[in-house]
Design a protein around this motif. Structure first.
Motif, short mmCIF file in Angstrom:
data_model
loop_
_atom_site.label_atom_id
_atom_site.label_comp_id
_atom_site.label_asym_id
_atom_site.label_seq_id
_atom_site.Cartn_x
_atom_site.Cartn_y
_atom_site.Cartn_z
N LEU A 66 0.42 -0.89 0.37
CA LEU A 66 -0.31 -0.13 -0.01
C LEU A 66 0.87 1.15 0.12
N VAL A 67 1.97 1.73 0.95
CA VAL A 67 2.87 2.37 0.86
C VAL A 67 3.61 2.79 -0.56
N LYS A 73 1.89 6.43 -6.88
CA LYS A 73 -0.19 7.31 -7.49
C LYS A 73 0.12 8.39 -7.35
N TYR A 74 0.54 9.18 -6.15
CA TYR A 74 0.17 10.74 -5.29
C TYR A 74 1.51 11.41 -4.93
N MET A 328 -4.47 7.82 1.24
CA MET A 328 -5.34 6.52 1.29
C MET A 328 -7.08 6.35 1.43
N LYS A 329 -7.43 7.33 2.14
CA LYS A 329 -9.14 7.92 1.89
C LYS A 329 -9.29 8.07 0.28
N ARG A 330 -8.78 8.94 -0.17
CA ARG A 330 -8.92 8.99 -1.49
C ARG A 330 -9.01 7.89 -2.60
N MET A 331 -7.92 7.22 -2.38
CA MET A 331 -7.89 5.72 -3.44
C MET A 331 -8.75 4.72 -2.90
N ARG A 337 -16.10 4.51 -5.69
CA ARG A 337 -16.87 4.87 -6.72
C ARG A 337 -16.79 4.15 -7.94
N HIS A 338 -15.28 3.65 -8.21
CA HIS A 338 -15.22 2.29 -9.87
C HIS A 338 -16.30 1.24 -9.33
N ARG A 339 -16.44 1.16 -8.09
CA ARG A 339 -17.64 -0.87 -7.48
C ARG A 339 -18.94 -0.12 -7.85
#
Length: 363
Positions: A66-67, A73-74, A328-331, A337-339
């Motif tokens: 995750l890290v 990504k960000y 993390m919250k954003r991901m 949303r994708h789901r």
């Protein structure tokens, strides 16, 4: 008869493998020997290590992956603190790779050959030493960020110091781990294969090398965080003092509780590798029950606490930060949303199909 009862060799007095990174089979003993039967210790180690290291491996893989994903990504990967965090996650993943092999070794003995023996232990030591070096670097960086916030070390945006730090980390740690490639061998004792240092000298070297790393890290952590605390007690630091103090206190306590017992135990166990005076069978049996076996149990427990750092590091060095929590919250929201977006599209398609077939369904 009296001479027959005397144990005069160091090997006879050796209470087990004192290497800090190997599972303890105590191959220098016959477990059926009435003087020091350690079958129960070995069984405890097999069950304890297999169970708890499975949890450590799962949490370490989850947290450190995750890290890496969040940083890639960000975040700006050229930032020095992000370089440290990325390297620490990679180091912990490397460290974690060796744990399943050792759990297998604990239960079945080493059946994977000498090349795998050398490779697994080398990779493990690289992860171990690189993690320790990174903790030192990150602690010093935090101190500099507080003491000299305008320093080039803090404001570097081109990635020069990050590249330099990475070169140092991945050059020094393989050098420190190199004895595993040279001196680890697959040997047989009591009809069981095991992977270990061939020479007692290198066992002692591995133990004291890790003791030195612990003491050095402890001194640097105590000095840097003490200086940071002194600066936090200045009037202009009042606003964020409480949260920062709690974080620093937690870091120091977890580091000390995790690594101090382990280093004390491996140091005490290394004593048996030095030449020992002659003892009779009664003394040896008493020493086994009152000292050697309790120390072996302590070794298994303290090693689990120490090796758990690979799954705790992501929590203390990444996810406690506000930015990482936000990422993390954003991901997670993005995955949510994708789901949600994928479900209506599938439902619409199914609804049309049901209408054309003349049947009614509820979704």
């Amino acid at each position: 008869m009296e001479e027959q009862n005397m144990l005069t060799t160091t090997a006879d007095y050796d209470y087990g493998d004192t290497t800090t990174m190997q599972y303890d089979y105590d191959y220098d003993y016959d477990y059926e020997d009435e003087l020091c039967n350690k079958t129960d210790v070995v069984h405890f180690g097999a069950i304890f290590n297999t169970s708890f290291f499975s949890v450590v491996v799962a949490l370490s893989l989850l947290g450190n992956i995750l890290v890496v994903v969040i940083l890639a990504k960000y975040e700006n990967i050229k930032s020095l603190i992000n370089v440290f965090t990325l390297n620490l996650a990679v180091s912990d993943l490397i460290f974690t790779v060796g744990l399943p092999f050792w759990a297998y070794d604990q239960v079945n003995g080493w059946t994977l050959g000498e090349t795998a023996c050398k490779a697994v232990n080398f990779v493990f030591y690289v992860g171990f030493y690189s993690s320790g070096i990174l903790v030192i670097m990150m602690t010093i960086h935090r101190y500099v960020a507080v003491a000299r916030p305008l320093s080039n070390l803090v404001s570097d945006t081109k990635g020069f110091y990050g590249i330099l730090a990475s070169i140092v980390i991945w050059t020094v740690s393989p050098v420190l781990a190199s004895p595993a490639v040279i001196f680890y061998k697959v040997m047989e004792q009591d009809l069981r294969m095991y992977c270990d240092y061939e020479d007692h000298y290198w066992k002692l070297w591995g133990t004291y090398q890790q003791n030195v790393l612990f003491v050095l890290t402890l001194l640097i952590v105590c000095f840097c965080y003490t200086q940071i605390l002194c600066r936090l007690y200045r009037p202009n630091a009042q606003r964020r003092r409480h949260k920062t103090l709690n974080l620093i206190f937690t870091l120091v306590v977890v580091f000390f509780v995790g690594w101090a017992p382990y280093n004390i135990v491996i140091f005490l166990r290394s004593i048996s590798l030095h030449p020992q005076p002659a003892v009779d069978s009664a003394t040896m049996s008493k020493t086994c029950e009152s000292y050697s076996k309790p120390l072996d149990y302590a070794f298994y427990v303290s090693r689990f606490l120490a090796f758990s750092h690979c799954c705790l590091n992501p929590v203390f060095y990444a996810f406690v930060g506000v930015k990482f929590q936000s990422h993390m919250k954003r991901m997670l929201k993005g995955w949510g949303r994708h789901r949600r977006n994928s479900i209506p599209r599938r439902s619409t398609r199914l609804t049309i199909t049901s209408i054309t077939s003349g049947e009614e369904f509820s979704f």
